[in-house]
Structures are given as C-alpha cells and as structure tokens.
Design a protein around this motif. Structure first.
Motif, PDB file in Angstrom:
ATOM      1  N   ALA A 164       0.854  -1.184   0.000  1.00 31.16           N
ATOM      2  CA  ALA A 164       0.000   0.000   0.000  1.00 31.16           C
ATOM      3  C   ALA A 164       0.887   1.230   0.000  1.00 31.16           C
ATOM      4  O   ALA A 164       2.001   1.199   0.512  1.00 31.16           O
ATOM      5  N   PRO A 165       0.405   2.328  -0.566  1.00 29.76           N
ATOM      6  CA  PRO A 165       1.218   3.550  -0.547  1.00 29.76           C
ATOM      7  C   PRO A 165       1.399   4.063   0.874  1.00 29.76           C
ATOM      8  O   PRO A 165       0.608   3.749   1.769  1.00 29.76           O
ATOM      9  N   ALA A 166       2.452   4.828   1.083  1.00 29.87           N
ATOM     10  CA  ALA A 166       2.710   5.393   2.403  1.00 29.87           C
ATOM     11  C   ALA A 166       1.540   6.277   2.811  1.00 29.87           C
ATOM     12  O   ALA A 166       0.970   6.992   1.994  1.00 29.87           O
ATOM     13  N   LYS A 167       1.204   6.231   4.078  1.00 25.44           N
ATOM     14  CA  LYS A 167       0.086   7.021   4.580  1.00 25.44           C
ATOM     15  C   LYS A 167       0.515   8.470   4.766  1.00 25.44           C
ATOM     16  O   LYS A 167       1.615   8.745   5.223  1.00 25.44           O
ATOM     17  N   LYS A 168      -0.372   9.366   4.402  1.00 25.46           N
ATOM     18  CA  LYS A 168      -0.114  10.778   4.596  1.00 25.46           C
ATOM     19  C   LYS A 168      -0.557  11.184   5.997  1.00 25.46           C
ATOM     20  O   LYS A 168      -1.406  10.522   6.602  1.00 25.46           O
ATOM     21  N   LYS A 169       0.036  12.273   6.495  1.00 23.20           N
ATOM     22  CA  LYS A 169      -0.351  12.759   7.811  1.00 23.20           C
ATOM     23  C   LYS A 169      -1.817  13.181   7.790  1.00 23.20           C
ATOM     24  O   LYS A 169      -2.290  13.773   6.830  1.00 23.20           O
ATOM     25  N   LYS A 170      -2.503  12.889   8.850  1.00 25.90           N
ATOM     26  CA  LYS A 170      -3.891  13.302   8.957  1.00 25.90           C
ATOM     27  C   LYS A 170      -3.935  14.773   9.335  1.00 25.90           C
ATOM     28  O   LYS A 170      -3.138  15.257  10.128  1.00 25.90           O
ATOM     29  N   THR A 171      -4.857  15.480   8.750  1.00 24.84           N
ATOM     30  CA  THR A 171      -5.031  16.885   9.091  1.00 24.84           C
ATOM     31  C   THR A 171      -6.364  17.062   9.777  1.00 24.84           C
ATOM     32  O   THR A 171      -7.285  16.264   9.622  1.00 24.84           O
ATOM     33  N   ASP A 172      -6.486  18.121  10.534  1.00 29.18           N
ATOM     34  CA  ASP A 172      -7.733  18.399  11.227  1.00 29.18           C
ATOM     35  C   ASP A 172      -8.658  19.114  10.248  1.00 29.18           C
ATOM     36  O   ASP A 172      -8.622  20.334  10.121  1.00 29.18           O
ATOM     37  N   LEU A 173      -9.467  18.353   9.553  1.00 30.65           N
ATOM     38  CA  LEU A 173     -10.343  18.918   8.530  1.00 30.65           C
ATOM     39  C   LEU A 173     -11.412  19.815   9.125  1.00 30.65           C
ATOM     40  O   LEU A 173     -11.850  20.766   8.480  1.00 30.65           O
ATOM     41  N   ASP A 174     -11.852  19.531  10.356  1.00 21.98           N
ATOM     42  CA  ASP A 174     -12.864  20.385  10.976  1.00 21.98           C
ATOM     43  C   ASP A 174     -12.314  21.793  11.206  1.00 21.98           C
ATOM     44  O   ASP A 174     -12.991  22.786  10.950  1.00 21.98           O
TER      45      ASP A 174
END
Length: 105
Positions: free
Chosen positions: A13-23
């Motif tokens: 699987a591709p490397a996971k990107k950092k999660k951002t606070d979408l709210d």
C-alpha cells in the motif's frame, strides 16, 4: 549460468499521509486572515537557522572571474562575499513585500 536478480520489496500500500484536522480547516474557511495570522515560510516552526541550503547560480564568466579574484585577494570566500552583500538586500525586499514589519529570520 543465469545471473540472479535481486528482488526488491514492494509496498502493498502507498505510504500514509499525515492526517489533518479537517474540521479546523473547514471552520476557518471564508474567514479573512489578519496580518497577525500570517506566517511566512521562514517563520515556520520547522525552519532552522543552522540548516544551509544550496542555490546554484549561473554567472557570466567575467563576473565569476571577478568574484574569484576577490576571493583570492581578500579574506572572503566567494560564498561569504556573496552572503554578506545579499543579506541586507533580501531583508530590504522582504520588508517592502511584507509591509515593513521585521520579524524572526
């Protein structure tokens, strides 16, 4: 005899990107930014004064030879001569572009 090829390990699987606070991002949408909210690239928290970046430049040969002559006949290296001269010009231009407020960097 057949040469053995080295097998590379492929990621499933591709490397996971950092999660951002979408709210938080969505909550700020449409709100005007004040000048105090402006964070310039050189003010980002990950920027370090001890990290040096390369910037190759193309110079006409006569200018290069003049710079080399200065370095050979003064206490300056070519790099230190350029840096000492260009810093005030960069700061002056940044002040004009950002409204004159001098901050970190």
């Amino acid at each position: 005899m057949v040469a053995n090829k080295k097998k590379t390990t492929l990621r499933s699987a591709p490397a996971k990107k950092k999660k951002t606070d979408l709210d938080a991002f969505a909550a700020a949408a449409g709100k005007p930014r004040s000048e105090t909210d402006t964070v310039y690239p050189w003010e980002e928290p990950q920027v370090r004064d001890d990290v040096m970046k390369n910037l190759p430049i193309r110079l006409p040969e006569p200018l290069y030879l003049k710079l080399k002559f200065i370095a050979d006949n003064s206490p300056y290296s070519m790099n230190s001569f350029i840096i000492e001269r260009i810093i005030p010009e960069i700061e002056k231009e940044i002040a004009e572009l950002t409204g004159g407020g001098k901050r970190r960097g």
